[in-house]
Motif scaffolding. Sequence first.
Motif, PDB file in Angstrom:
ATOM      1  N   TYR A  35      -8.923   2.210  -1.030  1.00 16.93           N
ATOM      2  CA  TYR A  35      -7.522   1.893  -1.385  1.00 16.93           C
ATOM      3  C   TYR A  35      -7.486   0.757  -2.407  1.00 16.93           C
ATOM      4  O   TYR A  35      -6.632   0.723  -3.293  1.00 16.93           O
ATOM      5  CB  TYR A  35      -6.717   1.543  -0.135  1.00 16.93           C
ATOM      6  N   ARG A  36      -8.412  -0.159  -2.277  1.00 14.98           N
ATOM      7  CA  ARG A  36      -8.495  -1.254  -3.255  1.00 14.98           C
ATOM      8  C   ARG A  36      -8.882  -0.701  -4.633  1.00 14.98           C
ATOM      9  O   ARG A  36      -8.373  -1.158  -5.658  1.00 14.98           O
ATOM     10  CB  ARG A  36      -9.532  -2.293  -2.788  1.00 14.98           C
ATOM     11  N   ALA A  37      -9.779   0.289  -4.656  1.00 14.03           N
ATOM     12  CA  ALA A  37     -10.214   0.871  -5.933  1.00 14.03           C
ATOM     13  C   ALA A  37      -9.041   1.547  -6.641  1.00 14.03           C
ATOM     14  O   ALA A  37      -8.855   1.409  -7.853  1.00 14.03           O
ATOM     15  CB  ALA A  37     -11.330   1.886  -5.677  1.00 14.03           C
ATOM     16  N   ARG A 148     -10.411 -16.877   9.269  1.00 16.95           N
ATOM     17  CA  ARG A 148     -11.621 -16.149   8.856  1.00 16.95           C
ATOM     18  C   ARG A 148     -11.562 -15.745   7.398  1.00 16.95           C
ATOM     19  O   ARG A 148     -12.492 -15.931   6.638  1.00 16.95           O
ATOM     20  CB  ARG A 148     -11.715 -14.842   9.648  1.00 16.95           C
ATOM     21  N   ARG A 149     -10.428 -15.139   7.003  1.00 12.88           N
ATOM     22  CA  ARG A 149     -10.294 -14.649   5.639  1.00 12.88           C
ATOM     23  C   ARG A 149     -10.305 -15.813   4.641  1.00 12.88           C
ATOM     24  O   ARG A 149     -10.901 -15.722   3.583  1.00 12.88           O
ATOM     25  CB  ARG A 149      -8.999 -13.816   5.533  1.00 12.88           C
ATOM     26  N   HIS A 150      -9.686 -16.930   5.039  1.00 12.98           N
ATOM     27  CA  HIS A 150      -9.657 -18.097   4.153  1.00 12.98           C
ATOM     28  C   HIS A 150     -11.077 -18.625   3.928  1.00 12.98           C
ATOM     29  O   HIS A 150     -11.487 -18.921   2.804  1.00 12.98           O
ATOM     30  CB  HIS A 150      -8.747 -19.184   4.761  1.00 12.98           C
ATOM     31  N   ILE A 175       3.695  -4.356   6.071  1.00 12.13           N
ATOM     32  CA  ILE A 175       3.785  -3.125   5.267  1.00 12.13           C
ATOM     33  C   ILE A 175       2.920  -2.036   5.912  1.00 12.13           C
ATOM     34  O   ILE A 175       3.347  -0.888   6.059  1.00 12.13           O
ATOM     35  CB  ILE A 175       3.341  -3.366   3.796  1.00 12.13           C
ATOM     36  N   ASP A 176       1.691  -2.391   6.309  1.00 15.48           N
ATOM     37  CA  ASP A 176       0.762  -1.384   6.858  1.00 15.48           C
ATOM     38  C   ASP A 176       1.286  -0.764   8.158  1.00 15.48           C
ATOM     39  O   ASP A 176       1.061   0.416   8.421  1.00 15.48           O
ATOM     40  CB  ASP A 176      -0.620  -2.011   7.129  1.00 15.48           C
ATOM     41  N   SER A 177       1.952  -1.567   8.982  1.00 14.92           N
ATOM     42  CA  SER A 177       2.344  -1.005  10.275  1.00 14.92           C
ATOM     43  C   SER A 177       3.739  -0.375  10.272  1.00 14.92           C
ATOM     44  O   SER A 177       4.099   0.292  11.242  1.00 14.92           O
ATOM     45  CB  SER A 177       2.214  -2.051  11.388  1.00 14.92           C
TER      46      SER A 177
HETATM   47  O1  CDP Z   1     -10.586  -6.098   4.493  1.00 14.59           O
HETATM   48  P1  CDP Z   1      -9.116  -6.196   4.736  1.00 14.59           P
HETATM   49  O2  CDP Z   1      -8.816  -6.154   6.180  1.00 14.59           O
HETATM   50  O3  CDP Z   1      -8.459  -7.260   3.965  1.00 14.59           O
HETATM   51  O4  CDP Z   1      -8.401  -4.911   4.175  1.00 14.59           O
HETATM   52  P2  CDP Z   1      -9.070  -3.595   3.676  1.00 14.59           P
HETATM   53  O5  CDP Z   1      -9.759  -2.910   4.808  1.00 14.59           O
HETATM   54  O6  CDP Z   1      -9.859  -3.877   2.446  1.00 14.59           O
HETATM   55  O7  CDP Z   1      -7.790  -2.712   3.307  1.00 14.59           O
HETATM   56  C1  CDP Z   1      -6.935  -3.078   2.245  1.00 14.59           C
HETATM   57  C2  CDP Z   1      -5.608  -2.371   2.437  1.00 14.59           C
HETATM   58  O8  CDP Z   1      -5.808  -0.969   2.259  1.00 14.59           O
HETATM   59  C3  CDP Z   1      -4.914  -2.517   3.768  1.00 14.59           C
HETATM   60  O9  CDP Z   1      -4.138  -3.680   3.880  1.00 14.59           O
HETATM   61  C4  CDP Z   1      -4.044  -1.253   3.796  1.00 14.59           C
HETATM   62  O10 CDP Z   1      -2.851  -1.460   3.077  1.00 14.59           O
HETATM   63  C5  CDP Z   1      -4.889  -0.250   3.050  1.00 14.59           C
HETATM   64  N1  CDP Z   1      -5.597   0.667   3.955  1.00 14.59           N
HETATM   65  C6  CDP Z   1      -4.909   1.738   4.458  1.00 14.59           C
HETATM   66  O11 CDP Z   1      -3.715   1.878   4.207  1.00 14.59           O
HETATM   67  N2  CDP Z   1      -5.537   2.655   5.233  1.00 14.59           N
HETATM   68  C7  CDP Z   1      -6.837   2.525   5.526  1.00 14.59           C
HETATM   69  N3  CDP Z   1      -7.436   3.468   6.269  1.00 14.59           N
HETATM   70  C8  CDP Z   1      -7.550   1.418   5.048  1.00 14.59           C
HETATM   71  C9  CDP Z   1      -6.902   0.480   4.270  1.00 14.59           C
END
Ligand code: CDP
Length: 218
Positions: A35-37, A148-150, A175-177
């Motif tokens: 999703y990042r890509a 952790r993220r910081h 947003i995700d949930s």
């Molecule tokens: O590593 P981090 O927890 O920051 O997030 P990530 O796993 O890199 O995912 C980045 C974003 O991609 C998430 O906040 C979701 O918005 C989206 N994502 C998603 O919608 N569905 C997934 N299966 C994985 C990620």
Amino acid sequence: MIVVIDGPAGSGKSSTARAVAHELNIQYLDSGALYRAVTYLFLKSEQSLSTFFESLNSARLSFEFDNEFQVTLNEEDITSAIRDPKVSAHVSTIAAMPEVREFINTLMNNAVQYDVYIADGRDLGTAVFPNAEYKFFMIADLETRAKRRHEELSSKGLQMSYSEVLAEIKQRDQIDSTREKDPLKQADDAIVVDSSTLSFDEQVQYIVTRIKETITTE
Ligand code: CDP
């Protein structure tokens, strides 16, 4: 065989899944990186939706797990670029688009047919791999996740204050949930792993043991 770990940002899914993959010598799939890509592609399209969808249709997105999860987009190695705070700030909005989810889901479904995988994400146990052999849902309280993220970002030299990181994670959780298509949600048959009460080693070993039980009884 596929094992999935879903959960919110900073809950420890990615590092846990990667460690489990190393220990069991299986493949790791970081769906968030994909999703990042796609978000990186959106930013490159100068945030114009029509140009973005056009480039998405012809995008060659591939990945490989070799010590770390490496992502290539149109022959460009974007493994580091997708961790940029600008990508993090836009990713949840882009990931909420049904066209984007379809694109990534097809890519993932094709890939996992040929090997044993552990994958992490948001909707893998509910929407993408509802028949996964094992589903884990990793949680931790908001402050622990933000801390952790910081620390992770600081160790990479990225300048973001703790309160900025906290606000970003909170917004992404929201947003995700709440998105319409495949929101972040615990599957009914998922095993909850609370990473704020377990050490990193304990959570890895817990998952490794469960997977080994399945492999030996198959
Ligand atoms: O590593 P981090 O927890 O920051 O997030 P990530 O796993 O890199 O995912 C980045 C974003 O991609 C998430 O906040 C979701 O918005 C989206 N994502 C998603 O919608 N569905 C997934 N299966 C994985 C990620």
